[in-house]
Design an enzyme around this catalytic site. Structure first.
Site, mmCIF file in Angstrom:
data_model
loop_
_atom_site.group_PDB
_atom_site.id
_atom_site.type_symbol
_atom_site.label_atom_id
_atom_site.label_comp_id
_atom_site.label_asym_id
_atom_site.label_seq_id
_atom_site.Cartn_x
_atom_site.Cartn_y
_atom_site.Cartn_z
ATOM 1 N N ASP A 114 1.928 47.453 -8.719
ATOM 2 C CA ASP A 114 3.022 48.110 -7.994
ATOM 3 C C ASP A 114 4.206 47.176 -7.762
ATOM 4 O O ASP A 114 4.973 47.359 -6.821
ATOM 5 C CB ASP A 114 2.530 48.665 -6.657
ATOM 6 C CG ASP A 114 1.961 47.586 -5.745
ATOM 7 O OD1 ASP A 114 1.886 46.421 -6.177
ATOM 8 O OD2 ASP A 114 1.596 47.907 -4.602
ATOM 9 N N LYS A 165 1.183 39.103 6.783
ATOM 10 C CA LYS A 165 2.054 39.889 7.666
ATOM 11 C C LYS A 165 2.137 39.267 9.063
ATOM 12 O O LYS A 165 1.645 39.837 10.040
ATOM 13 C CB LYS A 165 1.569 41.341 7.738
ATOM 14 C CG LYS A 165 1.612 42.046 6.389
ATOM 15 C CD LYS A 165 1.111 43.466 6.446
ATOM 16 C CE LYS A 165 1.143 44.100 5.061
ATOM 17 N NZ LYS A 165 0.571 45.450 5.031
ATOM 18 N N ASP A 223 8.882 44.968 -4.628
ATOM 19 C CA ASP A 223 7.610 45.571 -4.268
ATOM 20 C C ASP A 223 7.849 47.055 -3.995
ATOM 21 O O ASP A 223 8.713 47.406 -3.181
ATOM 22 C CB ASP A 223 7.059 44.877 -3.014
ATOM 23 C CG ASP A 223 5.923 45.648 -2.383
ATOM 24 O OD1 ASP A 223 4.997 46.034 -3.115
ATOM 25 O OD2 ASP A 223 5.962 45.871 -1.161
#
Length: 371
Positions: A114, A165, A223
């Site tokens: 992706d 993250k 992304d």
């Protein structure tokens, strides 16, 4: 030509891509088009250029669509095998499974299905081998690293810190770009035969052991996580790869049409008289644009029809959708495949419409989802 010693790759393409709905309700994420070609086409081309011969594709969601398009890979100059995930395995789970099942004995590439980029895999492989590494990853710089896995790199190109993250101040703006090289002996650090996440279950172990090297990519990297990212990927690809745009020789452009570059108009598309297209607009195969239509900053997939005097800005229109006369579609709106919008309808900002819906009334509530 095989430039260096790695000739095997694993592509991770099994995710549901729920954040990309409604576009992924009718196709897997890796088949979403960038400049008229599925994302996976671009990835396979890059692998082939780097000398990769054998590709294992981990698939699950709508896997038949991927298998039907790529078959055994011979059309792409590759040998492709598919590994079907019976239950979701995360991005870490399929890797040791494939290594064990197919007896992979040499270092291999792992690529997310992706990510759209112009990463030089040849340079990445060369870097890995010159370092004598057992594990390497590609990092890239972004403005907002908190959405990603963030790495801190030492002077010797070793990753010294990796946080997935980060909730607080990120240690750098270098993020995980979704490309790895692993040696098979590292499979002992992967959780055995269960779902796992590379960023949580594997990479921190490799960092702690001083085994993970970082190659920094400075070029194009996008992304495709949410529809906004997907639109940006297409517009950025148009800007950087086709700055003068592209109009297919099989398309038909009417009288007094103004094309403001860059614009991408695919095969057999038709644009009606007095329309103004662009800048930053992509029109898919066999789409029909009526007379006096204005489209800017938008992506129309294949077989879309817009009748006369429509206005679209900052929108994504799914394949096979039909937009009536005098329709206005505002920025951030995403129409799934085969949506019908009747004449004179106004759609406000950030509206999401699921596939196969019919809209005959204005939508004035920003951010509304039409189920």
């Amino acid at each position: 030509m095989l430039l260096v010693g790695i000739d095997t790759a694993i592509i991770l393409a099994g995710g549901y891509a729920t954040r990309l709905r409604p576009l992924t309700l009718t196709r897997p994420k890796s088949l979403l088009p960038i400049l008229g070609r599925p994302l996976l086409d671009w990835i396979l081309d890059n692998l082939r250029r780097a000398g990769i011969k054998k590709v294992y594709v981990s698939v699950r969601y709508m896997s038949n669509m991927i298998k039907e398009r790529y078959s055994d890979g011979s059309r792409y100059g590759l040998e492709i095998e598919y590994v079907e995930e019976i239950s979701p395995l995360g991005d870490g789970g399929p890797i040791p499974l494939i290594v064990e099942r197919f007896g992979i004995k040499e270092p291999f590439l792992v690529v997310y299905g992706d990510v759209f980029s112009d990463v030089s895999l040849e340079s990445f492989i060369k870097f890995h081998e010159e370092k004598g590494a057992v594990a390497s990853m590609i990092l890239t710089r972004v403005e907002n690293p908190s959405r990603y896995g963030v790495a801190q790199v030492g002077d010797d190109s070793k990753v010294v810190k990796f946080i997935e993250k980060p909730q607080e101040q990120p240690p750098s703006n270098l993020v995980n770009a979704g490309f790895y090289i692993f040696s098979p002996e590292l499979m002992k650090y992967f959780p055995a035969k269960k779902p796992s996440k590379l960023a949580v279950d594997v990479l921190p172990k490799l960092v702690e052991l001083g085994l993970l090297n970082a190659y920094i990519h400075e070029g194009l990297w996008l992304d495709i996580g949410v529809p906004r990212d997907y639109l940006k990927a297409n517009l950025s690809a148009l800007k950087y790869l086709m700055p003068e745009g592209y109009v297919s020789p099989t398309s038909e452009i009417g009288d007094n049409v103004e094309i403001i570059k860059p614009v991408f108009i695919d095969e057999d598309a038709r644009v009606g008289d007095n329309s103004v297209i662009g800048p930053y607009t992509l029109i898919g195969k066999a789409s029909i644009i009526g007379n006096s239509v204005r489209i800017v900053d938008s992506l129309l997939l294949d077989n879309v029809v817009t009748e006369s005097a429509c206005y679209l800005k900052g929108a994504i229109v799914g394949a096979g959708s039909h937009i009536g006369k005098w329709v206005r579609i505002s920025p951030g709106t995403i129409l799934g495949d085969e949506v019908r919008v009747y004449d004179e309808v106004f759609i406000t900002k950030d509206v999401t419409v699921l596939p196969h819906k019919e809209l005959s009334d204005d939508i004035v509530e920003e951010g509304k989802v039409i189920l």
